[in-house]
Write a protein that holds these residues in place. Structure first.
Motif, PDB file in Angstrom:
ATOM      1  N   SER A 159       0.738  -1.141  -0.062  1.00 35.18           N
ATOM      2  CA  SER A 159      -0.236   0.266   0.364  1.00 35.18           C
ATOM      3  C   SER A 159       1.050   1.015  -0.140  1.00 35.18           C
ATOM      4  CB  SER A 159      -0.821  -0.559   1.388  1.00 35.18           C
ATOM      5  OG  SER A 159      -0.326  -0.259   2.386  1.00 35.18           O
ATOM      6  N   GLU A 160       1.651   1.198   0.790  1.00 34.51           N
ATOM      7  CA  GLU A 160       3.169   2.015   0.325  1.00 34.51           C
ATOM      8  C   GLU A 160       3.643   2.700  -0.725  1.00 34.51           C
ATOM      9  OE1 GLU A 160       3.289   4.487   2.710  1.00 34.51           O
ATOM     10  OE2 GLU A 160       1.613   3.366   4.699  1.00 34.51           O
ATOM     11  N   ILE A 214       2.434   2.020  -3.436  1.00 32.24           N
ATOM     12  CA  ILE A 214       1.806   2.814  -4.390  1.00 32.24           C
ATOM     13  C   ILE A 214       1.090   4.479  -3.983  1.00 32.24           C
ATOM     14  CG2 ILE A 214       0.670   0.825  -6.111  1.00 32.24           C
ATOM     15  CD1 ILE A 214      -1.478   1.288  -3.829  1.00 32.24           C
ATOM     16  N   HIS A 215       1.769   4.735  -3.003  1.00 30.90           N
ATOM     17  CA  HIS A 215       1.914   6.272  -2.678  1.00 30.90           C
ATOM     18  C   HIS A 215       3.840   6.771  -2.577  1.00 30.90           C
ATOM     19  CE1 HIS A 215      -2.304   5.371  -1.961  1.00 30.90           C
ATOM     20  NE2 HIS A 215      -2.328   4.646  -1.806  1.00 30.90           N
ATOM     21  N   GLY A 216       4.181   6.571  -3.250  1.00 29.38           N
ATOM     22  CA  GLY A 216       5.533   7.050  -2.919  1.00 29.38           C
ATOM     23  C   GLY A 216       6.945   6.583  -3.066  1.00 29.38           C
ATOM     24  N   ASP A 217       6.111   4.935  -2.697  1.00 27.21           N
ATOM     25  CA  ASP A 217       7.635   4.090  -2.339  1.00 27.21           C
ATOM     26  C   ASP A 217       8.155   3.429  -3.236  1.00 27.21           C
ATOM     27  OD1 ASP A 217       7.389   5.065   0.463  1.00 27.21           O
ATOM     28  OD2 ASP A 217       7.335   3.316   1.877  1.00 27.21           O
ATOM     29  N   GLU A 226      -4.779  -3.535  -3.605  1.00 24.24           N
ATOM     30  CA  GLU A 226      -3.368  -2.664  -4.080  1.00 24.24           C
ATOM     31  C   GLU A 226      -2.289  -3.673  -4.633  1.00 24.24           C
ATOM     32  OE1 GLU A 226      -5.072  -2.464  -0.035  1.00 24.24           O
ATOM     33  OE2 GLU A 226      -4.820  -3.920  -1.407  1.00 24.24           O
ATOM     34  N   LEU A 233      -0.253  -2.383  -7.791  1.00 24.33           N
ATOM     35  CA  LEU A 233       0.845  -2.824  -8.063  1.00 24.33           C
ATOM     36  C   LEU A 233       1.867  -3.218  -9.128  1.00 24.33           C
ATOM     37  CD1 LEU A 233       3.977  -1.694  -6.223  1.00 24.33           C
ATOM     38  CD2 LEU A 233       3.586  -3.582  -5.332  1.00 24.33           C
TER      39      LEU A 233
END
Length: 321
Positions: A79-80, A82-85, A106, A110
């Protein structure tokens, strides 16, 4: 009312269920597994493991195992990611995605991104018809018939299967890398394990407590030396070479056998050819000598030069064994 017998039966059924799920993994191994190991082994980058929920926790454990056995790895929460990591993933990295269903939202977001990056993608999944399986380069099947959970909901058999598959990957890579205990020690310098693999006698020997007397020393001097150094023993030294030892047990036996000891010297009651180790000896090996001969002290040498006494209590205090 649930009885003790009921509880034990539940426990046995759970263990039996999980063990059967693990046993079936043998039948699920295909060429994909061998190819996946080869890709990871030949990669110049890192191994990136990702997942969500309980699978993410399993991924973190696999990362820890890989890092400690010579395969540089990192964890990326799905989940992280796809939000920048996703910036953590580099061009030469190999990605393992862990998911029981292989169809979580997710994962569906991804996986296509990783594919666009061009990184090799390995799926550890319990659903070989899933989105994840179809999009991956290699599939490691961890299908289970059911969870051990009585409601077939809580991840139990499935996460155990994932964990075992991760262990299998780890061991295969260790074998390919010819990873030895000496290599393992480099990554585990702390704690009991690190000490057991790395610590040498010279690293822990207190040379300020170096009990010794000469062959001609009086028994009074011998008793004083044993008492002052508080090691229960003294070496008998001639020209810096050990010719014998005297323990507090030797003193007691001498007192039982003699009404007076004024006429005796160290050489009269010493034990010749004592057990010795070198400063470079591994502490674990020194412990084995103590155990094999049922003794509590070892004379420590540097070549032939006397350096001190290693006591069993010194090893135990280090928490090595």
């Amino acid at each position: 009312m649930t009885t003790k017998k009921d509880i034990l039966e539940i426990a046995r059924k759970t263990i039996d269920s999980e063990s059967k799920s693990i046993a079936k993994l043998v039948d699920y191994l295909t060429d994909d597994f061998a190819k996946a190991v080869d890709v990871i082994y030949n990669s110049s980058g890192r191994l990136v493991l990702t997942g969500i929920g309980k699978s993410a926790i399993i991924a973190q454990k696999i990362v820890a195992s890989m890092n400690s056995t010579g395969t540089p790895s990192m964890f990326l929460h799905a989940s992280e990611a796809i939000h920048g990591d996703l910036g953590m993933v580099q061009p030469n990295d190999v990605v393992i995605c862990i998911s029981k269903s292989g169809n979580s939202p997710e994962i569906k977001v991804l996986v296509p991104i990783i594919k666009r990056f061009g990184n090799p993608l390995i799926a550890i999944t319990g659903n070989i018809s899933s989105f994840l399986a179809k999009e991956s380069d290699f599939i490691l099947d961890t299908t289970v018939d059911a969870e051990a959970c009585p409601n077939n909901l809580a991840p139990t058999n499935s996460t155990t299967a994932q964990l075992v598959m991760g262990d299998v990957l780890t061991i295969c890579l260790m074998e390919l890398r010819n990873f030895k205990s000496e290599d393992f020690a480099k990554y585990h310098p702390g704690g009991a394990l690190g000490k057991k693999l790395l610590l040498r006698v010279g690293d822990m020997l207190d040379q300020s407590r170096r009990p010794f007397v000469s062959k001609e020393s009086s028994i009074k001097k011998v008793i004083f030396e044993i008492s002052e150094k508080r090691m229960g023993v003294t070496a008998v030294v001639d020209n810096d070479e050990v010719v014998g030892i005297i323990t507090d047990g030797d003193i007691r036996r001498m007192l039982n056998q003699n009404d007076t000891f004024a006429h005796l010297t160290a050489k009269d009651i010493m034990t010749t050819n004592p057990k010795t180790v070198q400063l470079s000896t591994m502490v674990a090996d020194a412990f084995n000598i103590l155990e094999d001969f049922s003794i509590t002290q070892l004379v420590v040498l540097d070549g032939k030069s006397y350096k001190g006494v290693l006591h069993l209590h010194d090893i135990l205090k280090e928490g090595i064994l």
